[in-house]
Design an enzyme around this catalytic site. Structure first.
Site, PDB file in Angstrom:
ATOM      1  N   ASN A  38       0.816  -1.080  -0.054  1.00 44.02           N
ATOM      2  CA  ASN A  38      -0.081   0.081  -0.038  1.00 44.02           C
ATOM      3  C   ASN A  38       0.877   1.157  -0.036  1.00 44.02           C
ATOM      4  O   ASN A  38       1.427   1.703   0.931  1.00 44.02           O
ATOM      5  CB  ASN A  38      -0.883  -0.283   1.150  1.00 44.02           C
ATOM      6  CG  ASN A  38      -1.704   1.021   1.246  1.00 44.02           C
ATOM      7  OD1 ASN A  38      -1.639   2.427   0.563  1.00 44.02           O
ATOM      8  ND2 ASN A  38      -2.922   1.289   2.334  1.00 44.02           N
TER       9      ASN A  38
ATOM     10  N   LYS B 189       3.457   0.889   3.163  1.00 47.55           N
ATOM     11  CA  LYS B 189       2.957  -0.126   3.961  1.00 47.55           C
ATOM     12  C   LYS B 189       2.963  -1.298   3.367  1.00 47.55           C
ATOM     13  O   LYS B 189       2.522  -1.387   2.270  1.00 47.55           O
ATOM     14  CB  LYS B 189       1.592   0.232   4.613  1.00 47.55           C
ATOM     15  CG  LYS B 189       1.441   1.461   5.131  1.00 47.55           C
ATOM     16  CD  LYS B 189      -0.068   1.918   5.806  1.00 47.55           C
ATOM     17  CE  LYS B 189      -0.338   2.986   6.630  1.00 47.55           C
ATOM     18  NZ  LYS B 189      -1.854   3.170   6.752  1.00 47.55           N
TER      19      LYS B 189
ATOM     20  N   ARG C  47      -2.398  -1.877  -3.579  1.00 48.03           N
ATOM     21  CA  ARG C  47      -3.745  -0.959  -3.494  1.00 48.03           C
ATOM     22  C   ARG C  47      -3.498   0.212  -4.515  1.00 48.03           C
ATOM     23  O   ARG C  47      -2.439   0.906  -4.380  1.00 48.03           O
ATOM     24  CB  ARG C  47      -3.701  -0.464  -1.974  1.00 48.03           C
ATOM     25  CG  ARG C  47      -4.910   0.586  -1.993  1.00 48.03           C
ATOM     26  CD  ARG C  47      -5.007   1.048  -0.395  1.00 48.03           C
ATOM     27  NE  ARG C  47      -6.092   2.086  -0.375  1.00 48.03           N
ATOM     28  CZ  ARG C  47      -5.511   3.518  -0.166  1.00 48.03           C
ATOM     29  NH1 ARG C  47      -4.371   3.812   0.002  1.00 48.03           N
ATOM     30  NH2 ARG C  47      -6.559   4.494   0.003  1.00 48.03           N
TER      31      ARG C  47
ATOM     32  N   HIS D 186     -12.732   3.834  -0.900  1.00 49.21           N
ATOM     33  CA  HIS D 186     -12.966   2.759   0.257  1.00 49.21           C
ATOM     34  C   HIS D 186     -13.604   1.519  -0.337  1.00 49.21           C
ATOM     35  O   HIS D 186     -14.317   0.530   0.605  1.00 49.21           O
ATOM     36  CB  HIS D 186     -13.926   3.264   1.469  1.00 49.21           C
ATOM     37  CG  HIS D 186     -13.026   4.367   2.197  1.00 49.21           C
ATOM     38  ND1 HIS D 186     -13.911   5.504   2.714  1.00 49.21           N
ATOM     39  CD2 HIS D 186     -11.695   4.595   2.408  1.00 49.21           C
ATOM     40  CE1 HIS D 186     -13.053   6.408   3.479  1.00 49.21           C
ATOM     41  NE2 HIS D 186     -11.898   5.885   3.103  1.00 49.21           N
TER      42      HIS D 186
ATOM     43  N   HIS E 257     -17.918   3.300   6.702  1.00 50.34           N
ATOM     44  CA  HIS E 257     -16.554   3.178   6.931  1.00 50.34           C
ATOM     45  C   HIS E 257     -16.253   4.477   7.667  1.00 50.34           C
ATOM     46  O   HIS E 257     -16.343   5.282   6.683  1.00 50.34           O
ATOM     47  CB  HIS E 257     -15.910   2.964   5.597  1.00 50.34           C
ATOM     48  CG  HIS E 257     -14.418   2.736   5.960  1.00 50.34           C
ATOM     49  ND1 HIS E 257     -13.631   2.039   5.624  1.00 50.34           N
ATOM     50  CD2 HIS E 257     -13.316   3.916   6.117  1.00 50.34           C
ATOM     51  CE1 HIS E 257     -12.328   1.965   5.732  1.00 50.34           C
ATOM     52  NE2 HIS E 257     -12.281   3.386   5.890  1.00 50.34           N
TER      53      HIS E 257
ATOM     54  N   GLY F  54     -13.263   6.678   9.663  1.00 51.68           N
ATOM     55  CA  GLY F  54     -11.806   6.771  10.074  1.00 51.68           C
ATOM     56  C   GLY F  54     -11.625   8.334   9.808  1.00 51.68           C
ATOM     57  O   GLY F  54     -12.681   9.382   9.672  1.00 51.68           O
TER      58      GLY F  54
ATOM     59  N   GLY G 107     -10.412   9.167   7.183  1.00 51.40           N
ATOM     60  CA  GLY G 107     -11.347   9.492   5.871  1.00 51.40           C
ATOM     61  C   GLY G 107     -12.807   8.556   6.209  1.00 51.40           C
ATOM     62  O   GLY G 107     -12.647   7.396   6.923  1.00 51.40           O
TER      63      GLY G 107
ATOM     64  N   ARG H  43     -11.114  16.848   5.916  1.00 53.28           N
ATOM     65  CA  ARG H  43     -11.970  17.159   5.022  1.00 53.28           C
ATOM     66  C   ARG H  43     -13.121  17.650   5.263  1.00 53.28           C
ATOM     67  O   ARG H  43     -14.001  17.209   6.101  1.00 53.28           O
ATOM     68  CB  ARG H  43     -11.989  16.099   4.062  1.00 53.28           C
ATOM     69  CG  ARG H  43     -10.654  15.604   3.434  1.00 53.28           C
ATOM     70  CD  ARG H  43     -10.964  14.131   2.552  1.00 53.28           C
ATOM     71  NE  ARG H  43      -9.806  13.673   2.169  1.00 53.28           N
ATOM     72  CZ  ARG H  43      -9.514  12.111   2.407  1.00 53.28           C
ATOM     73  NH1 ARG H  43     -10.509  11.280   2.327  1.00 53.28           N
ATOM     74  NH2 ARG H  43      -8.633  11.735   1.733  1.00 53.28           N
TER      75      ARG H  43
ATOM     76  N   MET I  79     -10.813  12.084  16.457  1.00 51.95           N
ATOM     77  CA  MET I  79     -12.116  11.901  16.885  1.00 51.95           C
ATOM     78  C   MET I  79     -12.129  11.499  18.553  1.00 51.95           C
ATOM     79  O   MET I  79     -12.935  11.900  19.249  1.00 51.95           O
ATOM     80  CB  MET I  79     -13.055  10.907  16.186  1.00 51.95           C
ATOM     81  CG  MET I  79     -14.498  10.643  16.786  1.00 51.95           C
ATOM     82  SD  MET I  79     -15.454  12.210  16.919  1.00 51.95           S
ATOM     83  CE  MET I  79     -16.285  12.281  15.496  1.00 51.95           C
TER      84      MET I  79
ATOM     85  N   GLY J 190     -11.547   2.965  11.745  1.00 49.11           N
ATOM     86  CA  GLY J 190     -10.892   3.066  13.108  1.00 49.11           C
ATOM     87  C   GLY J 190     -11.988   3.785  14.063  1.00 49.11           C
ATOM     88  O   GLY J 190     -12.079   3.370  15.193  1.00 49.11           O
TER      89      GLY J 190
ATOM     90  N   GLY K 295     -15.527   3.681  13.283  1.00 51.48           N
ATOM     91  CA  GLY K 295     -16.676   2.785  13.634  1.00 51.48           C
ATOM     92  C   GLY K 295     -16.527   1.525  14.312  1.00 51.48           C
ATOM     93  O   GLY K 295     -17.419   1.056  14.850  1.00 51.48           O
ATOM     94  N   GLU K 296     -15.302   1.023  14.460  1.00 46.32           N
ATOM     95  CA  GLU K 296     -14.782  -0.134  15.238  1.00 46.32           C
ATOM     96  C   GLU K 296     -14.631   0.251  16.712  1.00 46.32           C
ATOM     97  O   GLU K 296     -15.013  -0.708  17.558  1.00 46.32           O
ATOM     98  CB  GLU K 296     -13.619  -0.889  14.549  1.00 46.32           C
ATOM     99  CG  GLU K 296     -13.740  -1.263  13.088  1.00 46.32           C
ATOM    100  CD  GLU K 296     -12.462  -1.794  12.553  1.00 46.32           C
ATOM    101  OE1 GLU K 296     -11.785  -2.056  13.088  1.00 46.32           O
ATOM    102  OE2 GLU K 296     -12.357  -1.833  11.222  1.00 46.32           O
TER     103      GLU K 296
ATOM    104  N   GLU L 197      -8.509  -4.463   4.740  1.00 49.29           N
ATOM    105  CA  GLU L 197      -8.314  -4.425   3.484  1.00 49.29           C
ATOM    106  C   GLU L 197      -7.044  -5.073   2.741  1.00 49.29           C
ATOM    107  O   GLU L 197      -6.951  -5.588   1.635  1.00 49.29           O
ATOM    108  CB  GLU L 197      -7.999  -2.701   3.025  1.00 49.29           C
ATOM    109  CG  GLU L 197      -9.126  -1.824   3.292  1.00 49.29           C
ATOM    110  CD  GLU L 197      -8.616  -0.520   3.144  1.00 49.29           C
ATOM    111  OE1 GLU L 197      -9.011   0.278   2.320  1.00 49.29           O
ATOM    112  OE2 GLU L 197      -8.047  -0.223   4.374  1.00 49.29           O
TER     113      GLU L 197
END
Length: 411
Positions: free
Chosen positions: A10, A17, A90, A179, A207, A209, A211, A240, A282, A329, A331-332, A382
């Site tokens: 990625n 990564k 990716r 995503h 999704h 995070g 983003g 954003r 967040m 991130g 959401g989980e 992913e």
């Protein structure tokens, strides 16, 4: 070490990564990252599963040097690279050219490079890393997996902007969505969790995070998504702005004398949670909100409102909804934000169990609410999806690209 492995790469705008996975089970065998490529402070961090991470400086390293360091570290760790079946990359943008992962030859690489104007920070470095990998091992299959591909099934009315067709065609203006690799993985996991065939599952996938996007999934296919021509539109994100009136861009240019670059910098890097609170994280913002910080409370309220706004819209698009799914991130891991989204939606049958919502999330996810619309939390992976596509393509067991077409009833 398994007999066969797959490498997942990625490439970001200044990072690389990578993960090594078991080609059969998909299990992660090791992972690494090279940060700040081309800048001061470049460093490699790598961890073999079950061992402590190793970090070493790579001052001012290029992508070529980062890939060389990656392979050197593999050798030091005793990884059997002769068992590699392929490398999966990716790639952020596939435009309308690519609706499925593809094995990369020179012609495909040229087509990916031609899409760089749509993703100037990401596609060029993905192309560079694929080229470097092909030079390192010309015989190793390289596979490109596109963030936009899962959204190739959007119906015409979902992806079309109401501008003259010749202008849209000339400049490739349409909703692409992003995503997609994450949403595709989560869709499969949600179907398994709910006991529904993947081709039949109906979901709203959040999704969330740094983003963030929401996707309406009907019959296992994307039918609408909040991100558009770029990843800017839709939800309030870390930096954003999300949805923003295009006329306001013109106003800022005329009234404030801002250049196109300055407006882009404002909306992409200085807005969202950062613009509202001075903080893009967040978790930190919610902590401030709980301590009574007014700006933080307003930001959480706005971010949750925007999610609910899209959930409501997508309920109209996905009859027979099987679940509302949280991933990413936030959401989980942020039970408080999930509650802020769901609690005002009880009148729509979206209810969560506070005890389940606050409990640790299982590796394969689980239900946190079983009202008329079940609510699930499913960790995304992913890299697992990229590894899966890579192995299937190399072994010749993948779905042909021509089969990922819009639902005929929606075109």
């Amino acid at each position: 070490m398994p007999d066969e492995t797959v490498l997942v790469i990625n490439a970001g705008s200044s990072s690389l990564k990578y993960e090594l996975r078991d080609a059969t089970s998909g299990a992660r065998l090791g992972r690494g990252i090279v940060n700040r490529i081309g800048h001061d402070g470049t460093a490699l961090r790598y961890q073999v599963s079950g061992e402590s991470p190793v970090e070493r400086p790579l001052p001012g390293a290029s992508y070529a040097e980062a890939i060389a360091a990656m392979f050197e570290r593999f050798t030091e760790a005793g990884a059997r690279l002769d068992g590699l079946v392929g490398a999966g990359h990716r790639v952020v943008h596939g435009g309308t050219e690519f609706s499925e992962p593809v094995v990369v030859d020179d012609a495909v690489l040229s087509r990916i490079d031609a899409l760089s104007s749509l993703a100037p920070l990401h596609n060029p470095v993905a192309v560079e890393c694929i080229r470097l990998m092909k030079e390192h091992d010309p015989d190793l299959p390289q596979v490109a997996v596109f963030d936009t591909a899962f959204h190739a099934t959007l119906p015409w009315e979902a992806y079309t902007f109401a501008v003259p067709e010749d202008v849209a065609a000339e400049h490739r203006l349409r909703r692409y969505g992003f995503h997609g690799t994450s949403v595709e993985y989560v869709t499969g996991r949600a179907a398994a969790l709910l006991g529904v065939e993947e081709d039949d599952v109906n979901l709203i996938v959040c999704h969330l995070g740094n983003g963030a996007s929401i996707t309406a999934v009907r019959g296992g296919r994307s039918v609408d998504t909040s991100m558009g021509f770029t990843p800017l539109s839709g939800l309030v994100m870390g930096t954003r702005a999300g949805d923003f009136d295009a006329s306001a861009v013109l106003y800022l240019q005329d009234a404030a004398g801002m250049s196109t670059r300055e407006v882009a910098e404002l909306l992409e890097r200085r807005s969202g949670l950062l613009g509202l609170t001075g903080d893009s994280d967040m978790a930190a913002i919610r902590d401030r909100a709980q301590r009574g910080d007014d700006a933080a409370q307003r930001a959480v309220r706005l971010a949750a409102y925007r999610v609910r706004h899209y959930v409501g819209a997508y309920l109209a698009l996905v009859p027979g909804l099987h679940a509302l799914v949280f991933t990413g991130g936030i959401g989980e891991h942020d039970d408080g934000f999930r509650a802020a989204v769901c609690e005002p939606l009880a009148h729509l049958g979206i209810e969560i169990d506070p005890r389940r919502n606050s409990a640790p999330v299982a590796d394969d996810g689980g239900l946190i609410g079983e009202g008329s619309v079940p609510v699930a939390v499913i960790p995304t992976d992913e890299e697992a999806e990229i590894a899966h596509h890579t192995v299937n393509l190399v072994r010749g067991t993948s779905t042909p690209q021509t089969e990922r077409t819009p639902d005929p009833s929606q075109t």
